[in-house]
Write a protein that holds these residues in place. Sequence first.
Motif, mmCIF file in Angstrom:
data_model
loop_
_atom_site.group_PDB
_atom_site.id
_atom_site.type_symbol
_atom_site.label_atom_id
_atom_site.label_comp_id
_atom_site.label_asym_id
_atom_site.label_seq_id
_atom_site.Cartn_x
_atom_site.Cartn_y
_atom_site.Cartn_z
ATOM 1 N N GLU A 144 0.823 -1.207 0.000
ATOM 2 C CA GLU A 144 0.000 0.000 0.000
ATOM 3 C C GLU A 144 0.860 1.261 0.000
ATOM 4 O O GLU A 144 0.578 2.221 -0.701
ATOM 5 C CB GLU A 144 -0.924 -0.010 1.230
ATOM 6 C CG GLU A 144 -1.773 1.232 1.313
ATOM 7 C CD GLU A 144 -3.204 0.931 1.712
ATOM 8 O OE1 GLU A 144 -3.518 -0.256 1.874
ATOM 9 O OE2 GLU A 144 -3.971 1.871 1.828
ATOM 10 N N GLY A 174 -2.558 9.123 -3.753
ATOM 11 C CA GLY A 174 -3.260 8.152 -2.936
ATOM 12 C C GLY A 174 -4.635 7.907 -3.506
ATOM 13 O O GLY A 174 -4.781 7.696 -4.708
ATOM 14 N N VAL A 214 0.886 4.084 -2.857
ATOM 15 C CA VAL A 214 0.659 5.505 -2.624
ATOM 16 C C VAL A 214 1.841 6.310 -3.154
ATOM 17 O O VAL A 214 1.687 7.386 -3.737
ATOM 18 C CB VAL A 214 0.431 5.781 -1.124
ATOM 19 C CG1 VAL A 214 0.435 7.271 -0.837
ATOM 20 C CG2 VAL A 214 -0.889 5.164 -0.679
#
Lengths: 308, 309
Positions: B294, B304, B298
Motif C-alpha cells: 500500500e 493516494g 501511494v
Amino acid sequence: MSRADVDAAAAQPGQVQVVATPPAPSSLTGGRPVRKSLLGDHGRFLRSELLMVFRRRRNLAILVVLGVVPILIGVAVKLGDHRERGDTIFGGITDNGLFAALAALLVVMPLFLPLGVAVVAGDAISGEASTGTLRYLLAVPVARTRLLAVKFGGILVWCAASVVVVAACGVIVGAILFPSGELTLLSGRTVSYAAGGYRLLLVCGYVAVSMAMVGALGLFVSTMTEVPVAAMAATLTLTIVSEVLDAVPQLSALHPWLPSHYWLQWVDLLRDPMATGAVGHGLLVSGAYILIFLSLAWARFSGKDVTS
Amino acid sequence: MTAAISSAGLTKRFGKQVVVDAVNLNVPAGSVYGFLGPNGSGKTTTIRILLGLVFPTAGTHALLDKDFAASAAEVLPRVGSLVEGPAFHPYLSGRANLARLDAADRSAPVRTARARIGEALERVGLSAAAGKRYRNYSLGMRQRLGIAAALLQPRELLVLDEPTNGLDPQGTREVRHLITALGRDGVTVFVSSHLLSEVEQVCSHVGVMSVGKMVWQGALADLATQQRVRVQVRTGAPADAARVLGELGLAEIATDDDAATAVLGAADPEHVVAALVAAGVGVRGFVVERPNLEDVFVELTGAGFDVSG
C-alpha cells in the motif's frame, strides 16, 4: 454482525460453491450443431429479442389499448344512429363487419400506432444503454451491425403485430355485431367477404410498412441517447411534425416528400380496380425513409463510444 | 501464447481531457494481473477500450495474441468480462438474463445452453435465486450474477472490473478464491481494483495507473524491489549515528531527539549495526522498516486515493 452470525457464516463455508472446473477450449469449437435455418445463428438472438419485446408488460398494455379501439368503434356504431350511409369507411361498418377493422386502422394511424411503435423502437438501443446491458451485449460479442439488425427485426415484428391486433379485433367485433356477407367497396362494386378480407390484408401490409418507417426513425433516435423516454418522445414528435406539415396547404410543395403524406393512401386499395399508383409511391417513400434512417442509425452507432 | 493482453500507446481523449495516456499493457498469459489505480485513473476506460466498447484515439491492442481491430469477433467469445458493475434487465430473472446473453453469443452452442447457465449460476452460489427477478437481487447477488455471465463459456481470459464491489467480507473471500482457482486452471485473469489488499493476495502481476498513465507494471515480486527500505536507529546520540550512517553510504538521513533514520539502499542491516557499535554509538533499538504494498502504491500514484482530474 453478531458473534453468532459470524460463527454461522464460518460454519458453512461450502454454502457458496467455488468449484474450479478446468476450462475445456475444445468444447468451444467441438460438436457445435450447424443450424441451417433462414436466419442461421441469428435466429436465437432474434427470438430472445422478441421475447423481450412481447413479454414486457408496458408493450402488452399497448397491444391491449390498440385492440380496444375497434371494439369501441364497433359498439359506438352499433348503438348510434346509422340511418345515413355514405360510401365512407365508417359508413360501411353497418353494411359489413370488415369495415370495423378498416375504420379502426383509420383511427389508430395518426397517433396510436406511431405511439406504440415509437415506444418500442425508441427503447431499442437506449433502453439497453440505460440498463447498462448494452456494454455486456457488445462484449459478448454482438457486432454492432448485427445488434441493429436484430433490433430492427424485433421492431418490424412489433409493427406487424400492432397492425394485426387492430385488424383482427376489428374483424372479430365486426363479425359479431354486423353482417359479414358480401361487401361494397368504396367505388361501389360488390365483392365477396373473402375478397374483402384479402383487401384488408393488403391494407394491413401497407400500414405495417408505413409504421416500419417510424420504427426505423425510432431506432436511429435510440442510438443517440441513453434515455429511452427521450428517444420515444423525439420519435413521436418528429412523426407528428410530419403530419402537421402535411396538413398545412401552403406547404403543398413539400407534401410529397413528407414521410406521413401517403399513410392513408391505403384507401385506394378499397376501390375497384385497385388504384395502385399512389400506393406504390407510398411504399417507395416509406422504403426510402427506412433506408435513410437505418443508414443514419448504423453511421451513428458503429463508431460510437459506449460509456453507459 | 505469450501475452493475454498487450497494448501499444493506447490513448483515449474525451474532448480535451486525456483519460488514458499512452498505456502499454503487458499481461502475460496465465497470470493473475492486478490492474491498480485510484478512482478516476483511467482503469475502466482502459477496460472499455480492451473490450471494444470505446474506440481508442491512438494506439493498438491485442487480446490472446490477436490484434483486436482485426479479429474482435473471433477473440471476444474467449474473453469473459465484468465492466463497471453488473447490469441486467431488472424485470427478468437471473437465469433469463443469462439466457439472453447466451442467445446473443453466436459461438455459444444452444444444445448446452441450459447446462452451462446452470453451472455458471452454481459456481457463484446463485442457484437458489436463479428464478428471482433481477430487480429483487441484493447488490452482492447482482455482482455474483455478473461474474456468472463472465463464466457462461469456457474462457481463456477474464477481465473483471472491481469484481468485489458491494460484496460482504465473505463474498469478497469467495471471489478471491474463485480468481485463484481460475488462475490455477490456466485462465488469465485481469482484475482491476482500488483495493490493494485484494490484489496483493491473488495476483502474480500488477500494473499501477495514475492519472491515465501506467506508472509501474511487472511481477508482484519485483514490486518489492521498488520498496525503499528504511532503517531507524534509536540512540542517545542521533548525530553520531547519522554520521556513521553517512559514512556507510546510506541516503536521506534524518535525525530527531532519540533516533536517526536513513534509506538502507544496498547496505545490509547487520553490517550497519556492527559499524554503529564499532563507532561507539549506543544502539538502543534498530528497526528495518519495509513498506507494505500500500505504501508503495501511494508512493507510485502520489495522490493516494484522491480523485484526480
